[in-house]
Scaffold this motif. Structure first.
Motif, PDB file in Angstrom:
ATOM      1  N   THR A 351      40.090  36.569  43.689  1.00  0.00           N
ATOM      2  CA  THR A 351      39.177  36.117  44.794  1.00  0.00           C
ATOM      3  C   THR A 351      40.110  37.208  46.085  1.00  0.00           C
ATOM      4  OG1 THR A 351      39.113  33.890  44.189  1.00  0.00           O
ATOM      5  CG2 THR A 351      38.503  34.442  46.194  1.00  0.00           C
ATOM      6  N   LEU A 352      41.644  36.939  45.954  1.00  0.00           N
ATOM      7  CA  LEU A 352      41.812  37.635  46.911  1.00  0.00           C
ATOM      8  C   LEU A 352      41.910  39.313  47.135  1.00  0.00           C
ATOM      9  CD1 LEU A 352      44.883  35.716  47.912  1.00  0.00           C
ATOM     10  CD2 LEU A 352      43.419  36.056  49.143  1.00  0.00           C
ATOM     11  N   THR A 353      41.093  39.908  45.456  1.00  0.00           N
ATOM     12  CA  THR A 353      41.882  41.090  45.448  1.00  0.00           C
ATOM     13  C   THR A 353      40.132  41.250  45.675  1.00  0.00           C
ATOM     14  OG1 THR A 353      41.621  40.998  43.146  1.00  0.00           O
ATOM     15  CG2 THR A 353      43.861  41.065  44.137  1.00  0.00           C
ATOM     16  N   LYS A 354      39.174  40.642  45.673  1.00  0.00           N
ATOM     17  CA  LYS A 354      38.173  40.908  45.144  1.00  0.00           C
ATOM     18  C   LYS A 354      37.046  40.895  47.129  1.00  0.00           C
ATOM     19  CE  LYS A 354      37.515  41.424  40.356  1.00  0.00           C
ATOM     20  NZ  LYS A 354      37.623  40.369  39.504  1.00  0.00           N
ATOM     21  N   GLY A 355      38.309  40.204  47.732  1.00  0.00           N
ATOM     22  CA  GLY A 355      38.403  40.682  48.963  1.00  0.00           C
ATOM     23  C   GLY A 355      37.131  38.444  49.375  1.00  0.00           C
TER      24      GLY A 355
END
Length: 378
Positions: A351-355
């Motif tokens: 979730t974090l790495t995809k914004g």
């Protein structure tokens, strides 16, 4: 001491494809040089066992853990702790962070580092900074709701005199006067020289540059603490996007780190609470529309696909399992084992790495008191 920035977190989230060891433990700020090293020694023993189960030979496992083992007899290291210690080791990596946040003991061996315990530092009740700045002293404090620690970067000038020691400002003899051309002069406050606003601005620009060397990738709120007339001058120098409008008034040199943190929390608390409250409201609205889930398998798959805009995960809870990207199957297990990872951490990373945004909260504060809850982008 290395500051745990969002950029650092991004580096830790990268998949390594090899054994990566994550160790979390509480520490004592006063420096318990007996209990804390023993705690780490026991956790390293547990990590060695997990590495062997992962497939490493005992000598290779011990070699991988050796950099952390060298911390055990380091008295200076143990006498200068925060409230929690996070250690990350792989064949090519050794990083540790002494943080103003207490962790439960945890050891995880997987193909990437386990970052979920760090997420609260970047969300509600999470990390914020206080810049206590006067003409005499500069302190950058990293804070959470309950903890505080000084982390002033080396690139920040220690005071105004040092910052401008090669300048030749004209001497003045009154506290607050108007010089030639309407220039405002500020005097006193314990400094050996008198400086006009332009000089103070140059000083603050140096402070801002030093801070941005470590904060440039951050999204963490910053609160300035200074006497009232310095606030607008610092805001003119500031280039950090998350400096809050409200600050702490008064001479910060007279306040301890704890006092500054306690005065800052009521200022920053609405900033944190507003985001989670709005996300929780969006979750309940999305459930009605079929755009949210608290099913682990659905949430993991959606996070992997970049479909999750906001994710809630429970802290101090693990859901062990496996995700096969080829078959797109998610398998759940009651216990950890070789090739098994915490799927809550997996979903948080993707979730974090995809914004997306992630809130790591106590299980009773999560939507529907579920271990995981996801809001979909579409």
């Amino acid at each position: 001491m290395k500051i745990l920035s969002r950029e650092e977190l991004g580096t830790l989230m990268q998949s390594l494809g090899e054994p990566a060891v994550s160790i979390y433990m509480p520490t004592h700020r006063t420096g318990d040089i007996e209990q804390d090293p023993i705690r780490l020694k026991n956790l390293l023993r547990e990590a060695e066992g997990q590495l062997v189960d992962y497939g490493l030979r005992v000598p290779d496992a011990r070699s991988l853990l050796e950099p952390a083992r060298q911390l055990l007899p380091d008295l200076h290291f143990w006498q200068h702790q925060g409230d929690g210690l996070a250690i990350f080791l792989s064949a090519e990596t050794f990083r540790y962070y002494q943080l103003p946040y207490s962790f439960r003991e945890l050891v995880v061996v997987a193909e990437r580092f386990h970052i979920k315990p760090l997420v609260p530092l970047f969300s509600e009740d999470g990390l914020f900074y206080v810049l206590a700045v006067s003409q005499n002293k500069v302190r950058l404090l990293t804070c959470t709701r309950y903890h505080v620690q000084e982390v002033t970067p080396e690139g920040v000038p220690p005071n105004l005199d040092e910052a401008l020691k090669y300048d030749q400002p004209e001497k003045q003899h009154q506290f607050h006067t108007t010089g030639p051309g309407g220039t405002t002069i500020y005097h006193g406050h314990g400094v050996s020289k008198d400086y006009d606003k332009v000089s103070i601005l140059r000083y603050f620009q140096q402070v801002d540059r030093g801070l941005n060397e470590v904060l440039k990738e951050e999204h963490v709120p910053l609160i300035i603490a200074s006497v009232d007339y310095l606030h607008p001058i610092y805001r003119e120098a500031n280039k950090y996007n998350y400096l809050l409008d409200e600050g702490i008034q008064g001479n910060p040199d007279e306040l301890s780190e704890k006092a500054l943190q306690e005065q800052a929390w009521p200022i920053v608390q609405p900033y944190f609470e507003r985001g989670r409250a709005e996300a929780l409201e969006r979750y309940h609205e999305a459930v009605v529309k079929g755009l949210a889930t608290n099913d682990v398998k659905q949430a993991v798959l959606a996070a992997y696909d970049g479909k999750v805009s906001t994710l809630f995960v429970a802290t101090d809870v693990q859901q062990w399992g496996q995700f096969d990207p080829e078959s797109r199957k998610v398998r759940l297990y009651e216990e950890r084992g070789p090739g098994v990872e915490d799927l809550l951490d997996f979903a948080a990373v993707h979730t974090l790495t995809k914004g997306g945004t992630v809130y790591a909260v106590a299980p009773e504060q999560a939507p529907d008191e579920a271990a995981i809850a996801a809001i979909f982008r579409y």
